[in-house]
Write a protein that holds these residues in place. Structure first.
Motif, PDB file in Angstrom:
ATOM      1  N   GLN A  33       0.824  -1.206   0.000  1.00 19.77           N
ATOM      2  CA  GLN A  33       0.000   0.000   0.000  1.00 19.77           C
ATOM      3  C   GLN A  33       0.860   1.257   0.000  1.00 19.77           C
ATOM      4  N   ALA A  34       1.977   1.221   0.717  1.00 18.51           N
ATOM      5  CA  ALA A  34       2.886   2.374   0.730  1.00 18.51           C
ATOM      6  C   ALA A  34       3.447   2.620  -0.666  1.00 18.51           C
ATOM      7  N   LEU A  35       3.849   1.551  -1.353  1.00 21.72           N
ATOM      8  CA  LEU A  35       4.365   1.711  -2.716  1.00 21.72           C
ATOM      9  C   LEU A  35       3.275   2.222  -3.663  1.00 21.72           C
ATOM     10  N   ALA A  36       2.047   1.758  -3.443  1.00 25.86           N
ATOM     11  CA  ALA A  36       0.948   2.234  -4.274  1.00 25.86           C
ATOM     12  C   ALA A  36       0.728   3.733  -4.071  1.00 25.86           C
ATOM     13  N   TRP A  37       0.916   4.191  -2.831  1.00 24.35           N
ATOM     14  CA  TRP A  37       0.776   5.616  -2.569  1.00 24.35           C
ATOM     15  C   TRP A  37       1.857   6.424  -3.295  1.00 24.35           C
ATOM     16  N   PHE A  38       3.084   5.913  -3.329  1.00 24.66           N
ATOM     17  CA  PHE A  38       4.131   6.611  -4.094  1.00 24.66           C
ATOM     18  C   PHE A  38       3.703   6.739  -5.555  1.00 24.66           C
TER      19      PHE A  38
END
Length: 383
Positions: free
Chosen positions: A126-131
């Motif tokens: 999810q963190a990578l998706a936010w980037f």
């Protein structure tokens, strides 16, 4: 764009560097948000070509920054010792803090500044998706659209507005999407794309504001037709003065949407819908004015439109506000819509009021004509 303290401090530093002159100031890479502000200043000066270059550069700078941060995280996550942590973001964060990984630490700090941690659900994925999402810059897309609008490229402007709206949750100024929606509706109107204009205006009314509540307020909250029918019934049976005695609603952010929908529906022959939206527009405007009078005259109580406008004789700013927001036009077409749907009593009441208002100009003359010989007014396309 509303600047945070952190950004305001950065602007002071950058300004000081420029004031010192020198090669270092010229070589220092400016942040994307500062480039956007430069573009807006160029736009205000009418230098649209240079402004467009600045807006596109700001968009590219932001994309490059978050792409780099995303890559820093991917590089870190590829280390063999991190595979045991799986998708647990808190364990990865602990590893970064204890093993001196400044690039990844800076990436996470920026991520937590821009996005709520709760939305990541402690998930690395999810963190990578936010980037990936943060690479988008809706403000820049909007301003690129504004530049094309000023150059007459309305189709491109509309596409840019939609790109901004597609990422509206990333907009930094709360409620800015409302401004973009109104700009979209305005361009649809100019291009005579009335079905798309209607869709956009309904999106304004049915969408949610920064507080998470429906923007349309009373109109959306009364989707059960009982409340709206009761309002229309009061207006039809008892007239405008009784109606304004019973109801107050000062949601000015949807005023223009109700007005434009009401006028569009009237021009399209959809008179019941026209009456409903023009009724809400009139209620909003009248409520604003009544509330303003009450602030300075505690003993004032609404009795009639005529008495209200007598009180406005000492308040030219309020009269100007009503004129700027097409109050007389709204009254006239509300009367026409009511008359056409078989409600002559309130129609005559509205026209009688307008007939005595010199300031109403054209709408005074049209109302006088309607009082002498009422008829469906097809002469003017109100759009």
């Amino acid at each position: 764009m509303a600047l945070t303290f952190r950004r305001a401090a950065a602007i002071i530093v950058i300004t000081n560097l420029f004031a010192c002159g020198g090669l270092f100031a010229q070589q220092t890479a400016l942040p994307w948000w500062y480039t956007l502000e430069e573009g807006k200043e160029l736009f205000r000066q009418g230098s649209y070509g240079e402004a467009l270059v600045a807006f596109e550069r700001a968009r590219d700078q932001r994309m490059a920054m978050y792409t780099r941060m995303e890559q820093d995280m991917i590089t870190l996550l590829s280390l063999p010792e991190l595979r045991i942590y799986g998708d647990a973001l808190d364990l990865v964060e602990g590893y970064i803090a204890s093993n001196g990984r400044p690039s990844a630490a800076a990436a996470l700090e920026e991520l937590y500044y821009r996005a709520p941690r709760s939305s990541m659900a402690n998930s690395v994925r999810q963190a990578l998706a936010w980037f990936g999402r943060l690479k988008n810059y809706p403000e820049a897309e909007y301003w690129i659209g504004e530049t094309y609008r000023m150059e007459g490229e309305l189709g491109i402007a509309l596409r840019q507005y939609q790109r901004a709206l597609d990422n509206r949750d990333l907009l930094e100024r709360p409620g800015f999407d409302l401004e973009i929606l109104y700009k979209t509706a305005g361009l649809r109107r100019v291009r005579q794309e009335y079905a798309e204009m209607e869709k956009t205006l309904l999106e304004i009314l049915e969408g949610t504001g920064p507080d998470g509540l429906p923007r349309g307020g009373l109109w959306v909250g009364s989707n059960d037709p009982f409340i709206r029918n009761a309002m229309v019934r009061t207006l039809a049976n008892d007239g405008i003065d009784r109606f304004l005695n019973l109801y107050r609603y000062n949601n000015t952010q949807v005023l223009k949407a109700h007005q434009l929908l009401g006028l569009y529906y009237y021009a399209a022959g959809r008179y019941d819908e026209a009456a409903e939206h023009l009724m809400f527009a009139l209620l909003i405007q009248s409520s604003v004015v009544i509330d303003e009078v009450l602030r300075s005259e505690f003993d004032f109580s609404y009795s009639s439109l005529g008495a209200l406008f007598d009180a406005l004789a000492r308040r030219p700013l309020l009269r100007d506000w009503l004129e700027e927001n097409a109050y007389y036009k709204t009254l006239y077409y509300l009367g026409s819509a009511l008359y056409t749907t078989g409600r002559p009593l309130p129609a005559n009441g509205l026209w009688s009021f307008l007939a005595g208002q010199t300031a109403a100009g054209e709408w005074q003359a049209r109302s006088q004509t309607q009082l002498r010989s009422p008829a469906l007014d097809r002469a003017i396309d109100p759009l």
